[in-house]
Design a protein around this motif. Structure first.
Motif, PDB file in Angstrom:
ATOM      1  N   MET A 147       0.864  -1.172   0.026  1.00  0.00           N
ATOM      2  CA  MET A 147       0.007   0.036  -0.021  1.00  0.00           C
ATOM      3  C   MET A 147       0.770   1.453  -0.172  1.00  0.00           C
ATOM      4  O   MET A 147       1.760   1.373   0.773  1.00  0.00           O
ATOM      5  N   ALA A 148       0.559   2.197  -0.716  1.00  0.00           N
ATOM      6  CA  ALA A 148       1.344   3.454  -0.917  1.00  0.00           C
ATOM      7  C   ALA A 148       0.865   4.278   0.114  1.00  0.00           C
ATOM      8  O   ALA A 148       0.229   4.427   0.817  1.00  0.00           O
ATOM      9  N   ASN A 149       2.091   5.055   0.579  1.00  0.00           N
ATOM     10  CA  ASN A 149       2.096   5.880   1.770  1.00  0.00           C
ATOM     11  C   ASN A 149       1.685   7.407   1.332  1.00  0.00           C
ATOM     12  O   ASN A 149       1.707   7.864   0.147  1.00  0.00           O
ATOM     13  N   SER A 150       0.944   7.868   2.257  1.00  0.00           N
ATOM     14  CA  SER A 150       0.145   9.413   1.789  1.00  0.00           C
ATOM     15  C   SER A 150       1.301  10.361   2.337  1.00  0.00           C
ATOM     16  O   SER A 150       1.974   9.815   3.265  1.00  0.00           O
ATOM     17  N   LEU A 151       1.163  11.558   2.029  1.00  0.00           N
ATOM     18  CA  LEU A 151       1.823  12.741   2.580  1.00  0.00           C
ATOM     19  C   LEU A 151       1.672  12.811   4.127  1.00  0.00           C
ATOM     20  O   LEU A 151       2.604  12.780   4.815  1.00  0.00           O
ATOM     21  N   SER A 193       4.413  11.757   9.699  1.00  0.00           N
ATOM     22  CA  SER A 193       4.123  11.201  10.630  1.00  0.00           C
ATOM     23  C   SER A 193       5.318   9.926  10.798  1.00  0.00           C
ATOM     24  O   SER A 193       5.977   9.982  11.986  1.00  0.00           O
ATOM     25  N   GLY A 194       5.845   9.498   9.924  1.00  0.00           N
ATOM     26  CA  GLY A 194       6.983   8.777   9.883  1.00  0.00           C
ATOM     27  C   GLY A 194       8.225   9.832  10.158  1.00  0.00           C
ATOM     28  O   GLY A 194       9.042   9.314  11.048  1.00  0.00           O
ATOM     29  N   ALA A 195       8.183  10.703   9.705  1.00  0.00           N
ATOM     30  CA  ALA A 195       9.487  11.820   9.887  1.00  0.00           C
ATOM     31  C   ALA A 195       9.444  12.069  11.467  1.00  0.00           C
ATOM     32  O   ALA A 195      10.507  12.279  12.128  1.00  0.00           O
ATOM     33  N   LEU A 196       8.156  12.565  11.950  1.00  0.00           N
ATOM     34  CA  LEU A 196       8.132  12.775  13.552  1.00  0.00           C
ATOM     35  C   LEU A 196       8.438  11.632  14.323  1.00  0.00           C
ATOM     36  O   LEU A 196       9.202  11.756  15.463  1.00  0.00           O
ATOM     37  N   ARG A 197       8.197  10.532  13.859  1.00  0.00           N
ATOM     38  CA  ARG A 197       8.606   9.025  14.611  1.00  0.00           C
ATOM     39  C   ARG A 197      10.351   9.172  14.658  1.00  0.00           C
ATOM     40  O   ARG A 197      10.544   8.862  15.759  1.00  0.00           O
ATOM     41  N   VAL A 198      10.538   9.392  13.465  1.00  0.00           N
ATOM     42  CA  VAL A 198      12.193   9.320  13.502  1.00  0.00           C
ATOM     43  C   VAL A 198      12.788  10.442  14.213  1.00  0.00           C
ATOM     44  O   VAL A 198      13.832  10.378  14.970  1.00  0.00           O
ATOM     45  N   MET A 216      16.278  11.769   5.306  1.00  0.00           N
ATOM     46  CA  MET A 216      15.273  11.385   4.311  1.00  0.00           C
ATOM     47  C   MET A 216      15.393   9.673   4.287  1.00  0.00           C
ATOM     48  O   MET A 216      14.624   9.084   4.204  1.00  0.00           O
ATOM     49  N   ARG A 217      16.505   9.224   4.181  1.00  0.00           N
ATOM     50  CA  ARG A 217      17.053   7.954   4.397  1.00  0.00           C
ATOM     51  C   ARG A 217      16.224   7.186   5.569  1.00  0.00           C
ATOM     52  O   ARG A 217      15.573   6.077   5.204  1.00  0.00           O
ATOM     53  N   ARG A 218      16.475   7.683   6.770  1.00  0.00           N
ATOM     54  CA  ARG A 218      15.893   6.951   7.793  1.00  0.00           C
ATOM     55  C   ARG A 218      14.260   7.132   7.855  1.00  0.00           C
ATOM     56  O   ARG A 218      13.645   6.156   8.267  1.00  0.00           O
ATOM     57  N   LEU A 234       9.420   4.032   6.970  1.00  0.00           N
ATOM     58  CA  LEU A 234       8.031   3.660   6.224  1.00  0.00           C
ATOM     59  C   LEU A 234       8.125   2.470   5.538  1.00  0.00           C
ATOM     60  O   LEU A 234       6.989   1.978   4.591  1.00  0.00           O
ATOM     61  N   GLY A 235       9.445   1.827   5.472  1.00  0.00           N
ATOM     62  CA  GLY A 235       9.804   0.556   4.587  1.00  0.00           C
ATOM     63  C   GLY A 235       9.699   1.006   3.026  1.00  0.00           C
ATOM     64  O   GLY A 235       9.185   0.180   2.396  1.00  0.00           O
ATOM     65  N   VAL A 236      10.169   1.916   2.652  1.00  0.00           N
ATOM     66  CA  VAL A 236      10.292   2.209   1.196  1.00  0.00           C
ATOM     67  C   VAL A 236      11.484   2.777   0.792  1.00  0.00           C
ATOM     68  O   VAL A 236      12.422   3.094   1.675  1.00  0.00           O
TER      69      VAL A 236
END
Length: 160
Positions: free
Chosen positions: A1-5, A10-15, A26-28, A33-35
């Motif tokens: 399933m594709a990620n949304s903005l 949300s992923g960036a805030l978790r990192v 960006m790599r982290r 997000l597994g992408v």
């Protein structure tokens, strides 16, 4: 399933919460997000844009209303709730990235100069508070029980 903005932010805030701003790459975020990192660029053109979106999310619940003092405390609380939140929001503001709603609303209550001064004070004091608290957590410094009170005193001086 594709990620949304929204997923990317949300992923960036978790990192950010796990590693801090220095290691929020960006790599982290892509790994979180597994992408592949290139997949993020379908949502954001660069890291600066992602940083602005993170800052907007951090301050999203802050309302200025009719009380600049209350708004400043709410902004500080919102930034303190996120690891390196003050650094993210201050950086986005310094580069004029993201939403300038808070500054505009404060300026409508006071003046452009007072609004900018209040924001710079809130950013700086909150950054110092976050650094101090992080240092205290690892035993480099002891807790400073006066940080909250000193913030309130300084803010009162500016607004007076």
């Amino acid at each position: 399933m594709a990620n949304s903005l929204d997923d990317v932010v949300s992923g960036a805030l978790r990192v950010l919460g796990q590693y801090g701003l220095e290691f929020c790459s960006m790599r982290r975020v892509a790994g979180e997000l597994g992408v592949q990192p290139s997949a993020l660029y379908h949502h954001v053109p660069d890291k600066q844009t992602l940083l602005a979106l993170m800052a907007d999310r951090i301050v999203a619940g802050v309302e200025v209303g009719s009380d600049p003092e209350k708004a400043a405390h709410a902004l500080r609380d919102a930034m303190l709730a996120v690891r390196d939140g003050a650094d993210v929001v201050a950086t986005a503001s310094a580069f004029r990235l993201g939403d300038s709603r808070l500054e505009n609303e404060l300026a409508a209550l006071t003046s452009a100069d007072v609004a900018r001064t209040v924001l710079l004070y809130v950013f700086g004091h909150t950054q110092a508070t976050q650094m101090h608290r992080q240092a205290a957590q690892v035993g480099i410094l002891s807790e400073d029980p006066d940080l909250d009170a000193s913030f309130a005193r300084g803010l009162a001086l500016i607004l007076r």
